[in-house]
Design a protein around this motif. Structure first.
Motif, short mmCIF file in Angstrom:
data_model
loop_
_atom_site.label_atom_id
_atom_site.label_comp_id
_atom_site.label_asym_id
_atom_site.label_seq_id
_atom_site.Cartn_x
_atom_site.Cartn_y
_atom_site.Cartn_z
N ARG A 42 0.81 -1.33 -0.18
CA ARG A 42 -0.07 -0.11 0.16
C ARG A 42 0.95 1.34 0.18
O ARG A 42 0.29 2.32 -0.38
CB ARG A 42 -0.87 -0.19 1.10
CG ARG A 42 -1.99 -1.11 1.26
CD ARG A 42 -3.16 -0.66 -0.14
NE ARG A 42 -3.77 -1.77 -0.23
CZ ARG A 42 -3.91 -2.76 -1.35
NH1 ARG A 42 -3.02 -2.55 -2.10
NH2 ARG A 42 -4.92 -3.57 -1.52
N GLN A 43 2.16 1.13 0.32
CA GLN A 43 2.95 2.21 0.32
C GLN A 43 3.64 2.38 -1.27
O GLN A 43 3.96 3.35 -1.62
CB GLN A 43 4.24 1.84 1.22
CG GLN A 43 3.66 1.83 2.64
CD GLN A 43 5.04 1.70 3.54
OE1 GLN A 43 6.24 2.24 3.23
NE2 GLN A 43 4.79 0.75 4.45
N LEU A 44 3.39 1.34 -2.12
CA LEU A 44 4.10 1.50 -3.30
C LEU A 44 2.86 1.67 -4.61
O LEU A 44 3.14 2.23 -5.77
CB LEU A 44 4.50 -0.09 -3.90
CG LEU A 44 5.56 -0.51 -2.65
CD1 LEU A 44 5.88 -1.89 -3.10
CD2 LEU A 44 6.76 0.30 -2.83
N ASP A 45 1.51 1.67 -4.09
CA ASP A 45 0.62 2.00 -5.07
C ASP A 45 -0.03 3.16 -5.06
O ASP A 45 -0.80 3.53 -5.82
CB ASP A 45 -0.54 0.98 -5.01
CG ASP A 45 -1.39 0.66 -3.81
OD1 ASP A 45 -1.03 1.90 -2.93
OD2 ASP A 45 -2.19 0.02 -3.44
N ASN A 46 0.44 4.15 -4.08
CA ASN A 46 0.39 5.71 -4.12
C ASN A 46 -1.10 5.93 -3.97
O ASN A 46 -1.57 6.86 -4.73
CB ASN A 46 0.87 6.13 -5.58
CG ASN A 46 2.51 6.15 -5.60
OD1 ASN A 46 3.15 6.31 -4.58
ND2 ASN A 46 2.94 5.72 -6.62
N ASP A 47 -1.87 5.31 -3.15
CA ASP A 47 -3.06 5.62 -2.96
C ASP A 47 -3.34 6.55 -1.83
O ASP A 47 -3.15 6.01 -0.52
CB ASP A 47 -4.02 4.43 -2.69
CG ASP A 47 -5.62 4.53 -2.58
OD1 ASP A 47 -5.83 5.65 -2.45
OD2 ASP A 47 -6.27 3.66 -2.63
N ALA A 48 -3.42 7.54 -2.08
CA ALA A 48 -3.43 8.72 -0.98
C ALA A 48 -4.43 8.76 0.15
O ALA A 48 -4.48 9.28 1.24
CB ALA A 48 -3.26 10.15 -1.37
N LYS A 87 11.71 -1.98 1.29
CA LYS A 87 10.96 -1.71 2.32
C LYS A 87 10.37 -2.60 3.22
O LYS A 87 10.08 -2.66 4.43
CB LYS A 87 9.57 -0.86 1.65
CG LYS A 87 9.97 0.28 1.09
CD LYS A 87 8.62 1.06 0.45
CE LYS A 87 8.78 2.36 -0.08
NZ LYS A 87 9.13 3.29 1.37
N GLN A 138 -1.30 4.84 5.94
CA GLN A 138 -0.15 3.87 5.80
C GLN A 138 0.21 3.16 7.06
O GLN A 138 -0.01 3.92 8.24
CB GLN A 138 1.17 4.67 5.29
CG GLN A 138 0.96 5.06 3.82
CD GLN A 138 0.72 3.87 2.64
OE1 GLN A 138 0.84 2.73 2.94
NE2 GLN A 138 -0.17 4.36 1.88
#
Length: 206
Positions: A88-94, A142, A98
């Protein structure tokens, strides 16, 4: 004597196919562990429950821990989590808050403490596996912090750790050409076998 109960909890890597399976096990490492235990000791075969749910992070496990773990009173509990906390830190869903390593550790500790307080379960921790079949991928970089958290908690509570992350890295370091995943995260049969083999070896059943 009642059957021993083993509960596996985790994300889609644990869940894979269980909702389409009449035995609720799926086509994954849990199934392979189930089949190994069945054929090697059919007269003392444990009940195996798969509680994997796709997309889960440690926060999701916490939300369902009472019903999906504590209420079942397992004799053995196997936990595999961390991939989605990194993904979820890689798919850039603001829109998604996190789960960074400090929070991951805090929640994981709470879950272990609750389990020890309310069950007699032997607890087994699994390292999160891999994100992309490249040792130096951003996801795997990560993941290191989350793998370290698993070992820190294991040391604190004197729990065994299934070195699944390390097993995958060693495979990748061998320059093998056959893939272990279908998409860099979810296992093919070979990846599931490596997970199951590593789990069985860790607890002395292989």
């Amino acid at each position: 004597m009642s059957k021993k109960r083993i509960v596996f909890i985790g994300d889609s890597i644990t869940e894979w196919g269980r909702f389409e399976d009449s035995e609720n096990l799926g086509n994954n490492y849990v199934r392979l562990i189930h089949d190994h235990l069945l054929v090697t000791n059919p007269n003392h075969f444990p009940e195996i429950i798969n509680q994997g749910i796709g997309g889960n992070r440690i926060t999701d496990l916490a939300a369902r821990w009472q019903e999906d773990v504590l209420d079942l009173q397992p004799n053995l509990l196997s936990i595999s989590i961390g991939i989605n906390d990194v993904w979820r830190q890689l798919d850039n869903d603001a829109s998604i808050e996190q789960v960074l390593p400090d929070q991951f550790e805090k929640i994981y500790l709470e879950l272990i403490q609750k389990t020890r307080e309310h069950t007699e379960a032997k607890i087994i921790l699994m390292e999160p596996t891999i994100i992309e079949e490249h040792i130096d991928s951003l996801g795997n970089e990560k993941l290191k912090a989350y793998v370290n958290v698993v070992h820190k908690i294991a040391n604190l509570f004197d729990l065994p750790v299934v070195p699944t992350h390390q097993a995958f890295l060693e495979y990748l370091q061998s320059n093998a050409t056959y893939p272990l995943t279908i998409d860099g995260v979810h296992m093919n049969n070979a990846g599931n076998y490596l997970m199951a083999q590593t789990w069985l070896k860790t607890i002395g059943l292989l």
